[in-house]
Design a protein around this motif. Structure first.
Motif, PDB file in Angstrom:
ATOM      1  N   ILE A  54       0.837  -1.196   0.000  1.00 50.17           N
ATOM      2  CA  ILE A  54       0.000   0.000   0.000  1.00 50.17           C
ATOM      3  C   ILE A  54       0.870   1.243   0.000  1.00 50.17           C
ATOM      4  O   ILE A  54       1.809   1.365   0.797  1.00 50.17           O
ATOM      5  CB  ILE A  54      -0.950   0.039   1.208  1.00 50.17           C
ATOM      6  CG1 ILE A  54      -1.896  -1.162   1.186  1.00 50.17           C
ATOM      7  CG2 ILE A  54      -1.756   1.332   1.224  1.00 50.17           C
ATOM      8  CD1 ILE A  54      -2.874  -1.193   2.349  1.00 50.17           C
ATOM      9  N   ASN A  55       0.561   2.156  -0.888  1.00 51.00           N
ATOM     10  CA  ASN A  55       1.148   3.495  -0.886  1.00 51.00           C
ATOM     11  C   ASN A  55       0.045   4.501  -0.587  1.00 51.00           C
ATOM     12  O   ASN A  55      -0.916   4.604  -1.353  1.00 51.00           O
ATOM     13  CB  ASN A  55       1.794   3.801  -2.236  1.00 51.00           C
ATOM     14  CG  ASN A  55       2.135   5.276  -2.405  1.00 51.00           C
ATOM     15  OD1 ASN A  55       1.928   5.849  -3.469  1.00 51.00           O
ATOM     16  ND2 ASN A  55       2.651   5.910  -1.354  1.00 51.00           N
ATOM     17  N   GLN A  56       0.156   5.205   0.543  1.00 51.02           N
ATOM     18  CA  GLN A  56      -0.793   6.271   0.870  1.00 51.02           C
ATOM     19  C   GLN A  56      -0.107   7.620   0.760  1.00 51.02           C
ATOM     20  O   GLN A  56       0.866   7.896   1.472  1.00 51.02           O
ATOM     21  CB  GLN A  56      -1.367   6.110   2.280  1.00 51.02           C
ATOM     22  CG  GLN A  56      -2.296   7.278   2.663  1.00 51.02           C
ATOM     23  CD  GLN A  56      -2.933   7.123   4.022  1.00 51.02           C
ATOM     24  OE1 GLN A  56      -3.822   6.288   4.226  1.00 51.02           O
ATOM     25  NE2 GLN A  56      -2.498   7.928   4.984  1.00 51.02           N
ATOM     26  N   ASN A  57      -0.606   8.448  -0.132  1.00 55.70           N
ATOM     27  CA  ASN A  57      -0.150   9.827  -0.267  1.00 55.70           C
ATOM     28  C   ASN A  57      -1.088  10.696   0.563  1.00 55.70           C
ATOM     29  O   ASN A  57      -2.259  10.849   0.227  1.00 55.70           O
ATOM     30  CB  ASN A  57      -0.170  10.249  -1.739  1.00 55.70           C
ATOM     31  CG  ASN A  57       0.095  11.725  -1.922  1.00 55.70           C
ATOM     32  OD1 ASN A  57       0.695  12.363  -1.054  1.00 55.70           O
ATOM     33  ND2 ASN A  57      -0.350  12.272  -3.037  1.00 55.70           N
ATOM     34  N   SER A  58      -0.584  11.271   1.652  1.00 51.65           N
ATOM     35  CA  SER A  58      -1.429  12.036   2.563  1.00 51.65           C
ATOM     36  C   SER A  58      -1.782  13.414   2.025  1.00 51.65           C
ATOM     37  O   SER A  58      -2.650  14.087   2.586  1.00 51.65           O
ATOM     38  CB  SER A  58      -0.740  12.188   3.924  1.00 51.65           C
ATOM     39  OG  SER A  58      -0.517  10.934   4.518  1.00 51.65           O
ATOM     40  N   ASP A  59      -1.099  13.863   0.965  1.00 46.94           N
ATOM     41  CA  ASP A  59      -1.306  15.206   0.428  1.00 46.94           C
ATOM     42  C   ASP A  59      -1.118  16.247   1.531  1.00 46.94           C
ATOM     43  O   ASP A  59      -1.854  17.227   1.619  1.00 46.94           O
ATOM     44  CB  ASP A  59      -2.692  15.323  -0.209  1.00 46.94           C
ATOM     45  CG  ASP A  59      -2.800  16.533  -1.133  1.00 46.94           C
ATOM     46  OD1 ASP A  59      -1.755  17.039  -1.563  1.00 46.94           O
ATOM     47  OD2 ASP A  59      -3.933  16.975  -1.412  1.00 46.94           O
ATOM     48  N   ASN A  60      -0.113  15.984   2.380  1.00 47.97           N
ATOM     49  CA  ASN A  60       0.163  16.846   3.530  1.00 47.97           C
ATOM     50  C   ASN A  60       1.653  16.734   3.836  1.00 47.97           C
ATOM     51  O   ASN A  60       2.135  15.667   4.230  1.00 47.97           O
ATOM     52  CB  ASN A  60      -0.675  16.399   4.727  1.00 47.97           C
ATOM     53  CG  ASN A  60      -0.538  17.312   5.925  1.00 47.97           C
ATOM     54  OD1 ASN A  60       0.517  17.865   6.190  1.00 47.97           O
ATOM     55  ND2 ASN A  60      -1.624  17.475   6.661  1.00 47.97           N
ATOM     56  N   ASP A  61       2.381  17.831   3.664  1.00 46.00           N
ATOM     57  CA  ASP A  61       3.836  17.797   3.856  1.00 46.00           C
ATOM     58  C   ASP A  61       4.217  17.441   5.284  1.00 46.00           C
ATOM     59  O   ASP A  61       5.290  16.871   5.514  1.00 46.00           O
ATOM     60  CB  ASP A  61       4.444  19.153   3.484  1.00 46.00           C
ATOM     61  CG  ASP A  61       4.359  19.446   1.994  1.00 46.00           C
ATOM     62  OD1 ASP A  61       4.221  18.477   1.227  1.00 46.00           O
ATOM     63  OD2 ASP A  61       4.415  20.626   1.612  1.00 46.00           O
ATOM     64  N   ILE A  62       3.377  17.760   6.243  1.00 45.48           N
ATOM     65  CA  ILE A  62       3.697  17.444   7.646  1.00 45.48           C
ATOM     66  C   ILE A  62       3.618  15.936   7.882  1.00 45.48           C
ATOM     67  O   ILE A  62       4.504  15.343   8.504  1.00 45.48           O
ATOM     68  CB  ILE A  62       2.738  18.186   8.593  1.00 45.48           C
ATOM     69  CG1 ILE A  62       2.913  19.692   8.454  1.00 45.48           C
ATOM     70  CG2 ILE A  62       2.977  17.762  10.042  1.00 45.48           C
ATOM     71  CD1 ILE A  62       1.891  20.499   9.228  1.00 45.48           C
ATOM     72  N   LEU A  63       2.558  15.296   7.379  1.00 43.83           N
ATOM     73  CA  LEU A  63       2.381  13.859   7.593  1.00 43.83           C
ATOM     74  C   LEU A  63       3.308  13.014   6.743  1.00 43.83           C
ATOM     75  O   LEU A  63       3.701  11.913   7.135  1.00 43.83           O
ATOM     76  CB  LEU A  63       0.935  13.462   7.289  1.00 43.83           C
ATOM     77  CG  LEU A  63      -0.107  13.719   8.366  1.00 43.83           C
ATOM     78  CD1 LEU A  63      -1.489  13.350   7.870  1.00 43.83           C
ATOM     79  CD2 LEU A  63       0.217  12.961   9.644  1.00 43.83           C
TER      80      LEU A  63
END
Length: 341
Positions: A54-63
């Motif tokens: 699984i690859n999850q891109n959080s679309d959040n530079d902090i996470l």
């Protein structure tokens, strides 16, 4: 192969500042079919077992982004058009908490995370030759289980859609079934009461940042009764030797004198529990609900939960990996070795 899109759930007010955009990504899975040659396969309606990435891109530079490897099992319903998958694995986060460079990421305190996902999907195989489709919902969890702090964790609710490809033909599947004898064991299954001793250990950390990782030891004794082929019930007791609490008690007594913590409180705890095991061949899913009867220092309440996996090397020797938590708040990942007498 599945593409997903969804939202991070606000299970904890401490991560509100991290819920900004919608995560997306993909799930690649490989499934191995079963054909009922073993009794456990027939008891669970011929499940699949396999592996996922699984690859999850959080679309959040902090996470940051997460990349995970999992083992999973698919359970089928409604003439095998609906399946429920549960997967457990390890993920890598690209941008965990750092006091100097990333202090706002209180969700992930380390690069390596424990991760669990569940999936409920409608599937239709072989729509065109060996190609099929599937779609549904998933829940994806990341946490380091207090191996390091902070550890507020995340849960993402996702919608997924994907395609499937069946490598085996029906002819090769028939050959595999015919080459493996069927286990003849449909008789009623039960066992007398057995007694178990388990030693568990690992490392974890206080929620107070900077106190460092500490080792812990858990000694457990319980009785179990195998009711049938699938289920066992348990009742027992735990002794917890958690050194991170000793550090936390000293720190709170010195830093927050008005809290009532004196500094001489005992860091040890003892509890009693009831539990259940769901057996799948040599593997078992364990759930336990416990209550501290010796509780000199108040940490997350008297009720605790333990859930995880056991593997029986023989009828008497087993290993276990479990997560201990207080509600949604994880305390530790426990690695254990036990004997069943």
């Amino acid at each position: 192969v599945n593409y997903f899109y969804g939202s991070i759930l606000r299970h904890n007010k401490d991560i509100s500042h991290l819920i900004k955009n919608h995560p997306d990504g993909f799930i690649i899975g490989y499934n191995h079919k079963t054909f009922g040659n073993k009794r456990w396969q027939r008891e669970y309606n011929l499940p699949d077992w396999g592996f996922s990435f699984i690859n999850q891109n959080s679309d959040n530079d902090i996470l940051g982004n997460n990349y995970g490897l999992y083992g999973h099992v698919n359970f089928y319903f409604l003439k095998r058009n609906l399946f429920f998958r549960i997967g457990q694995g390890i993920a890598y986060n690209t941008n965990p908490f750092d006091l100097d460079t990333n202090p706002k990421n209180n969700a992930y305190g380390s690069h390596l995370l424990s991760s669990t996902y569940i999936m409920l999907n409608y599937t239709k195989a072989n729509i065109f030759q060996n190609l099929g489709v599937q779609t549904g919902i998933s829940l994806l969890h990341y946490s380091n289980a207090n191996v390091n702090s902070p550890n507020s964790s995340t849960n993402a609710f996702l919608f997924n859609v994907g395609v499937t490809y069946q490598f085996e033909t029906s002819e090769s599947s028939s050959i595999e079934r015919s080459n493996n004898p069927v286990e003849n064991s449909e008789v009623k299954y039960s066992e007398p009461i057995h007694y178990n001793l388990v030693v568990r250990g690992g490392v974890n950390a206080s929620d107070y940042i900077g106190l460092g990782q500490q080792g812990f030891l858990v000694l457990s004794a319980f009785a179990d009764k195998r009711l049938n082929y699938k289920s066992s019930l348990q009742v027992g007791a735990d002794l917890f030797l958690s050194k991170f609490l000793e550090k936390e008690i000293d720190y709170i007594a010195a830093a927050f004198p008005n809290t009532g913590v004196e500094g001489d409180e005992d860091y040890k705890r003892a509890g009693v529990f009831v539990g259940h095991e769901l057996h799948m061949n040599n593997l078992a899913f364990v759930t336990q609900l416990g209550y501290y009867v010796y509780y000199p220092y108040d940490f997350e309440g008297r009720v605790y939960i333990r859930a995880g996996l056991k593997y029986y090397f023989s009828p008497k020797i087993f290993a276990a990996t479990t997560l201990k938590s207080h509600g949604a708040k994880a305390e530790a990942i426990e690695f254990g070795l036990g004997i069943r007498l």
